[in-house]
Design a protein around this motif. Structure first.
Motif, PDB file in Angstrom:
ATOM      1  N   PHE A 228      44.231  14.410   4.926  1.00  0.00           N
ATOM      2  CA  PHE A 228      45.249  15.223   5.590  1.00  0.00           C
ATOM      3  C   PHE A 228      46.490  14.377   5.905  1.00  0.00           C
ATOM      4  CE2 PHE A 228      47.261  16.852   9.452  1.00  0.00           C
ATOM      5  CZ  PHE A 228      47.562  18.137   9.039  1.00  0.00           C
ATOM      6  N   LEU A 229      46.256  13.173   6.439  1.00  0.00           N
ATOM      7  CA  LEU A 229      47.372  12.274   6.773  1.00  0.00           C
ATOM      8  C   LEU A 229      48.153  11.894   5.514  1.00  0.00           C
ATOM      9  CD1 LEU A 229      45.652   9.890   9.340  1.00  0.00           C
ATOM     10  CD2 LEU A 229      47.582  11.414   9.778  1.00  0.00           C
TER      11      LEU A 229
ATOM     12  N   SER B 120      43.305  20.221   3.593  1.00  0.00           N
ATOM     13  CA  SER B 120      42.519  19.029   3.346  1.00  0.00           C
ATOM     14  C   SER B 120      41.045  19.410   3.306  1.00  0.00           C
ATOM     15  CB  SER B 120      42.754  18.007   4.456  1.00  0.00           C
ATOM     16  OG  SER B 120      41.999  16.865   4.188  1.00  0.00           O
ATOM     17  N   TYR B 121      40.232  18.578   2.659  1.00  0.00           N
ATOM     18  CA  TYR B 121      38.822  18.919   2.546  1.00  0.00           C
ATOM     19  C   TYR B 121      38.032  17.708   2.104  1.00  0.00           C
ATOM     20  CZ  TYR B 121      40.180  19.228  -2.353  1.00  0.00           C
ATOM     21  OH  TYR B 121      40.680  18.936  -3.590  1.00  0.00           O
ATOM     22  N   ALA B 122      36.724  17.740   2.318  1.00  0.00           N
ATOM     23  CA  ALA B 122      35.861  16.645   1.882  1.00  0.00           C
ATOM     24  C   ALA B 122      34.453  17.165   1.633  1.00  0.00           C
ATOM     25  CB  ALA B 122      35.833  15.539   2.929  1.00  0.00           C
ATOM     26  N   LEU B 123      33.917  16.782   0.496  1.00  0.00           N
ATOM     27  CA  LEU B 123      32.543  17.157   0.147  1.00  0.00           C
ATOM     28  C   LEU B 123      31.581  16.288   0.962  1.00  0.00           C
ATOM     29  CD1 LEU B 123      30.979  18.904  -2.006  1.00  0.00           C
ATOM     30  CD2 LEU B 123      31.035  16.889  -3.475  1.00  0.00           C
TER      31      LEU B 123
ATOM     32  N   ALA C 232      45.049   3.131   7.232  1.00  0.00           N
ATOM     33  CA  ALA C 232      46.111   3.803   6.501  1.00  0.00           C
ATOM     34  C   ALA C 232      47.245   4.256   7.407  1.00  0.00           C
ATOM     35  CB  ALA C 232      45.547   4.994   5.743  1.00  0.00           C
ATOM     36  N   THR C 233      47.076   4.158   8.713  1.00  0.00           N
ATOM     37  CA  THR C 233      48.100   4.649   9.644  1.00  0.00           C
ATOM     38  C   THR C 233      47.886   4.002  11.010  1.00  0.00           C
ATOM     39  OG1 THR C 233      49.000   6.627  10.683  1.00  0.00           O
ATOM     40  CG2 THR C 233      46.660   6.642  10.240  1.00  0.00           C
ATOM     41  N   ASP C 234      48.625   4.466  12.026  1.00  0.00           N
ATOM     42  CA  ASP C 234      48.389   3.932  13.369  1.00  0.00           C
ATOM     43  C   ASP C 234      47.233   4.670  14.027  1.00  0.00           C
ATOM     44  OD1 ASP C 234      49.911   6.106  15.387  1.00  0.00           O
ATOM     45  OD2 ASP C 234      50.611   6.019  13.307  1.00  0.00           O
ATOM     46  N   MET C 235      46.721   4.069  15.085  1.00  0.00           N
ATOM     47  CA  MET C 235      45.524   4.575  15.746  1.00  0.00           C
ATOM     48  C   MET C 235      45.739   5.979  16.337  1.00  0.00           C
ATOM     49  SD  MET C 235      42.412   3.703  16.301  1.00  0.00           S
ATOM     50  CE  MET C 235      41.083   4.269  17.365  1.00  0.00           C
ATOM     51  N   ALA C 236      46.914   6.215  16.917  1.00  0.00           N
ATOM     52  CA  ALA C 236      47.158   7.520  17.552  1.00  0.00           C
ATOM     53  C   ALA C 236      47.146   8.637  16.511  1.00  0.00           C
ATOM     54  CB  ALA C 236      48.492   7.500  18.284  1.00  0.00           C
TER      55      ALA C 236
ATOM     56  N   ASP D 247      54.534  15.937   8.402  1.00  0.00           N
ATOM     57  CA  ASP D 247      54.156  16.940   9.388  1.00  0.00           C
ATOM     58  C   ASP D 247      52.687  16.748   9.711  1.00  0.00           C
ATOM     59  OD1 ASP D 247      53.753  19.072  11.002  1.00  0.00           O
ATOM     60  OD2 ASP D 247      53.966  20.596   9.434  1.00  0.00           O
ATOM     61  N   ARG D 248      52.441  15.914  10.718  1.00  0.00           N
ATOM     62  CA  ARG D 248      51.064  15.482  10.923  1.00  0.00           C
ATOM     63  C   ARG D 248      50.256  16.426  11.801  1.00  0.00           C
ATOM     64  NH1 ARG D 248      50.877   8.993  10.383  1.00  0.00           N
ATOM     65  NH2 ARG D 248      51.181   9.149   8.143  1.00  0.00           N
TER      66      ARG D 248
END
Ligand SMILES: [Zn+2]
Ligand SMILES: [Zn+2]
Ligand SMILES: [Zn+2]
Length: 626
Positions: free
Chosen positions: A106-107, A31-34, A147-151, A113-114
């Protein structure tokens, strides 16, 4: 980026590895982000600089010009979700804004496979006494939790904060954040590492042949399947050996600036990764020569004035004040655009030291003046800044008053001071490099910039002006690089056109270089330094053996027997030839070191090649020998 030893989270060499060899193939990121500040100048997918003009790039029409791609290939491989777009628009002020996008991505790309076999460090990061940091993480996780749960959101963000690497471009700018699979992320940190890494920033090629196999393995654990569905987008990372590594030996890289003293490295590693480094260099007692030198200060009456416990408190305090003073001087230059004031303040500090009156805000006490060792890390920072500030002053002057003789002379004087500081920086760092060979990448950069500024000086238009004054100054084409004493040029050509640098050559090439450069430096140093009283304290910017041996108390004390005459060195053809020869030597050696760290096709190596081509050093026979 693991820091906890044990549990098999470490990588060992599968085979014997020589210095300057690729250890991994180019590894694509999980994963990546500019970073936000590069959204308009670099590709959102591969981080390569965008071709201009901006409007013609392959941007997604729905994105309202938030991000751009360099090529059709990049725009199809990197699809942005609505959640990511939301973070891009609404959370770009969050301190971990890039990490948020990397965590979200990434998620989204690893729904099953988190963890991907990586350490999240979640408990350490969230349960620290440092509540503010944990609160910032929780606040950020909320933004991803849509987009997902907090944990999962917290875990993903912690994973990115723990394993993310700053992706740097060729100028050393941090473009964005990327997380790499275990192949890279399980490599431990060391302050005296045997490997380094660099990035490939370009759109994905039609096919991706892996030239180098993976030459490292974890000791006990089998890697989880790392090769996803040939995810080939994003900036790739390559690990390379900078020392000889034996089969079974642990491979290490660094995540901090190795030119910092131990305390600074440790506090940086702690605040970012929550671990205390126990590497060989950190646990050396007494401290290694390099760590001792990087933080040595001197003070005329310190020994007599106080007992040792007070001394330490006093030292820490003094260093904080000195750091503030230097930061403030650098700020004058970088933020307020006043390089002249910056030079004045820095040189004032370097020559005079910091007086106790200044420390105590007016209260006069007979306390010692604090001076920095010439190889103190704050001094090295100051030299870097001074080399750059003098260069800017010279080109400003040339730009403004190119017609006037007296300004040309002044510009030339500023250029030689700039060249002298970059030579001093390279020489000083080289001295440390002799004790700590993992400084190779830093020292390669410094030699290349010293070479570049010496050649710039020898090429300055100001020299030709002196022809009017009947001084024998040749035009650039008359300058030729011929050195009968060393084989640096042949060696560099061999690297460019035939083979990788060989470990066996290293000692020979380094000593040949030092021999030549020492001789030429002795001829030009006194010509380079008359404009600067601090530089005049150095007899030689390359040989620092005199520092380690005899105990000295301050720069001023060594000056009388080191001082050279300030006057009497004119602008002659001979000086110009020597500066040119010195510059070429520095470039060739820097290019050689760069080929070890980054490979022979690296940006730095070709930068050296280009500069030398301009000087017609390489052009003549380079192509036929290819
Ligand atoms: Zn691209
Ligand atoms: Zn360490
Ligand atoms: Zn030579």
């Amino acid at each position: 980026m693991e820091m906890e030893k044990g549990m098999g989270m470490e990588m060992r060499a599968r085979e014997d590895i020589e210095i300057g060899e690729d250890i991994t193939p180019p590894i694509p990121p999980l994963s990546y982000a500019l970073h936000h500040s590069f959204l308009h100048s670099h590709c959102y997918s591969c981080f390569a600089p965008l071709p201009l003009p901006l409007n013609s790039n392959y941007n997604n029409t729905k994105n309202h010009h938030h991000y751009y791609y360099c090529s059709p290939a990049c725009s199809t491989t990197r699809v942005v979700s609505t959640e990511e777009l939301h973070i891009l628009q609404s959370h770009h002020h969050h301190p971990f804004s890039s990490d948020l996008r990397a965590a979200l991505r990434f998620l989204q790309s690893h729904p099953d496979d988190r963890i991907a076999g990586l350490l999240t460090n979640c408990h350490k990061l969230l349960l620290q006494e440092d509540d503010e940091f944990a609160a910032t993480i929780r606040e950020g996780a909320k933004a991803i939790a849509t987009a997902t749960d907090m944990a999962s959101a917290s875990a993903a963000l912690c994973l990115v904060l723990t394993n993310g690497v700053e992706v740097q471009d060729y100028d050393g700018r941090n473009l964005g954040i990327a997380v790499y699979p275990q192949n890279f992320s399980w490599i431990n940190h060391s302050c005296s590492p045997n490997a380094s890494y660099h990035f490939f920033l370009s759109p994905p090629p039609p096919c991706c042949p892996n030239s180098t196999k993976l030459r490292i393995l974890p000791q006990h654990i089998v890697l989880t399947k790392g090769d996803e569905v040939c995810q080939d987008n994003g900036p790739k990372i390559v690990v390379r050996s900078i020392k000889r590594i034996k089969q079974g030996e642990q491979v290490t890289v660094t995540y901090t600036n190795l030119l910092q003293p131990k305390q600074m490295r440790q506090s940086e590693l702690w605040s970012r990764y929550r671990f205390i480094c126990c590497c060989e260099r950190c646990s050396a007692s007494p401290p290694t020569n390099v760590d001792h030198t990087l933080q040595e200060i001197s003070s005329a009456s310190l020994d007599a004035s106080s007992v040792s416990s007070d001394q330490n408190v006093y030292r820490d305090y003094a260093i904080r004040r000195l750091t503030d003073y230097i930061d403030d001087a650098i700020l004058q230059y970088l933020s307020f655009g006043d390089p002249e004031l910056c030079c004045e303040k820095l040189e004032n500090l370097l020559t005079q030291g910091l007086l106790y009156e200044q420390l105590e805000g007016g209260e006069v006490k007979s306390q010692p003046t604090i001076k920095l060792h010439p190889l103190h890390f704050l001094c090295l920072n100051a030299y870097t800044t001074l080399a750059s500030a003098y260069k800017v002053r010279a080109s400003d002057l040339l730009g403004l008053y190119s017609e006037m003789d007296e300004h040309l002379l002044e510009a030339l004087d500023l250029s030689r001071t700039s060249a002298a500081y970059s030579l001093l920086l390279a020489g000083a760092t080289h001295h440390l490099f002799c004790f700590e060979s993992s400084l190779i990448a830093t020292v390669a950069n410094f030699w290349i910039s010293a070479g570049d500024s010496l050649l710039t000086l020898s090429r300055s238009p100001a020299w030709s002006e002196f022809a009017r004054w009947d001084l024998p100054i040749a035009n650039p084409p008359l300058l030729k690089h011929i050195c009968s004493k060393c084989s640096l040029m042949d060696n560099f050509k061999a690297i460019l056109f035939h083979r990788e640098a060989q470990n066996a050559d290293f000692e020979d090439i380094s000593s040949e270089f030092l021999d030549c450069v020492t001789i030429i430096t002795q001829k030009v140093w006194s010509f380079l330094i008359p404009g600067c009283c601090y530089l005049r304290a150095f007899k030689d910017p390359i040989d620092f053996s005199w520092l380690g041996t005899s105990k000295y108390s301050s720069l001023r004390d060594v000056r009388p027997h080191l001082c050279c005459t300030a006057e009497g060195h004119g602008y002659t053809l001979q000086e110009r030839m020597h500066i040119f020869q010195l510059g070429v030597h520095c470039l060739l050696y820097g290019g050689y070191l760069a080929s070890i760290c980054y490979g022979r096709h690296s940006y730095l190596t070709s930068q050296v090649q280009n500069i030398l081509d301009c000087e017609e050093c390489l052009i003549n026979d380079s192509h036929e020998s290819d």
